[in-house]
Design an enzyme around this catalytic site. Sequence first.
Site, PDB file in Angstrom:
ATOM      1  CE  LYS A   1       7.392   2.468  -7.746  1.00  0.00           C
ATOM      2  NZ  LYS A   1       7.651   1.600  -6.855  1.00  0.00           N
TER       3      LYS A   1
HETATM    4  C1  PLP Z   1       8.914   1.226  -6.071  1.00  0.00           C
HETATM    5  C2  PLP Z   1       9.108   0.729  -4.734  1.00  0.00           C
HETATM    6  C3  PLP Z   1      10.356   0.717  -4.057  1.00  0.00           C
HETATM    7  C4  PLP Z   1      11.552   0.658  -4.694  1.00  0.00           C
HETATM    8  O1  PLP Z   1      11.912   2.202  -5.195  1.00  0.00           O
HETATM    9  P1  PLP Z   1      12.947   2.330  -6.316  1.00  0.00           P
HETATM   10  O2  PLP Z   1      12.823   3.841  -6.566  1.00  0.00           O
HETATM   11  O3  PLP Z   1      12.784   1.574  -7.366  1.00  0.00           O
HETATM   12  O4  PLP Z   1      14.411   1.925  -5.803  1.00  0.00           O
HETATM   13  C5  PLP Z   1      10.314   0.186  -2.777  1.00  0.00           C
HETATM   14  N1  PLP Z   1       8.983   0.223  -1.865  1.00  0.00           N
HETATM   15  C6  PLP Z   1       8.005   0.364  -2.608  1.00  0.00           C
HETATM   16  C7  PLP Z   1       6.859  -0.165  -1.674  1.00  0.00           C
HETATM   17  C8  PLP Z   1       7.675   0.482  -3.968  1.00  0.00           C
HETATM   18  O5  PLP Z   1       6.645   0.711  -4.581  1.00  0.00           O
END
Ligand code: PLP
Length: 470
Positions: free
Chosen positions: A112
Amino acid sequence: MHYVSTRGSAPTLDFEGVTLAGLASDGGLYLPAQWPRFSEADIREMRGLAYPDLAARIMAPFVAGSLTDDELLAMTHKVYGDFGHAAVTPLVQLDQQHWLLELFHGPTLAFKDVALQLLGRLFETFLERRGERLTIVGATSGDTGSAAIQAVAGLERVEIFMLHPKGRVSDVQRRQMTTVRAPNVHNLAIDGSFDDAQAHVKRMFNDRDVTQTLNLGAVNSINWARLMAQVVYYFASALQLGAPDRTVAYSVPTGNFGDVFAGYVAAKMGLPIERLIVATNINDILHRALSTGDYSAGGVTATITPSMDIQVSSNFERLLFDAGGRDGGAMAAQMHGFESSKAMQLTNSQTQGAAALFSSTRADQTDTARALQWCWRAAGQVIDPHTAVGLHGAQAAASTLRTDVPIVTLATAHPAKFPDAVERAIGMRPGLPARVGDLFGREESFVELAGDYATTRDHVLEHAAATSAA
Ligand SMILES: *Cc1c(COP(=O)(O)O)cnc(C)c1O
């Protein structure tokens, strides 16, 4: 570039507008009015570009009219120059066919950061231009909160209130939020569950006492700018593996369908993607929707991959809109039906549009542990459980792909973020990388609040710097 809402009736906005708006006013999500397209020759010319230069090249058509090429380039250099790896999102080979794309070299060790670090800069630039301030209110069960706080800490025109359920996030995750000391960061530990915290946030956005004084903003993955930033690493990795002369498949551990939708966008822009594998845990609404057309929400079961424990995937609406022929009126009706009955059937054109590029898999706890163990024993790599769900999907899909198609699993978090689950699977506890190594030595700062809505709202109103749009 102009942006339209998936539900057809919100005003068309430019890039600056959609970045600050987040959700569209008709309840829909914004998408570019048309997909920019790169030719094979354009893509070939991108080979060898450093990540910040490639990022500016890929994102330029999306920000056109809101940022100049020079402004964008300055931003991508600033943001990605601070990552913990020179390649920003390095590829690691596991065997003949399988690769990992490491997306966890940002400040909070999850993918993220790649998008939120950029979003913080975009907010600051656009708010300054408008002479406005923004108060971000969010609820987190872990990864999003820390990445958002790190993205805006110290910014002049943005303030953030992040609610987390007291005692229900991991020590690493809590400390990644509460040890950030900046005057514009407020951590609130709420008595209650994540759903309670989330409900408070939703209510604040509809509370006139709040919206009349504060210019509220959100940072969840409905924000188009986040998806845009994630398109870049699909290009970066495919180029390294031979694109545009070779196709590449991706397996993406999926929750809100943001990360994997960015792969769809990359394909729409001309990147030769062979397949996008939507890898879910046992909270498998997306796997059911893509394999049978039945999109119906059940309860959420807690797993060792908490960032994928979702009931509905907000970004899925973007795919249904685009693959289904971009009919905003029909989309609005379909989503209103879903919102009242918590279930819907995909149309034929949506199913066929999705099937052209996507397949899906589901991993339970045993599958997840096995993938983690295979990766450690066969390839010497320690991965986090979310990444393991993705790798399980990659292995399950391998037999359906030509052997000369590389399969890239997106490594969405560093294993040290989830040390207990990793240790249970492979008997070894992953350590935090040196750059965050003193996390447990730093002082924490957060306010504990009772679980009722009024307490949280009053706290935010009292502690927010006056930020009305004036
Ligand atoms: C947020 C997250 C996901 C999922 O990602 P999306 O974009 O919501 O599909 C997967 N793995 C981790 C470690 C995350 O923080």
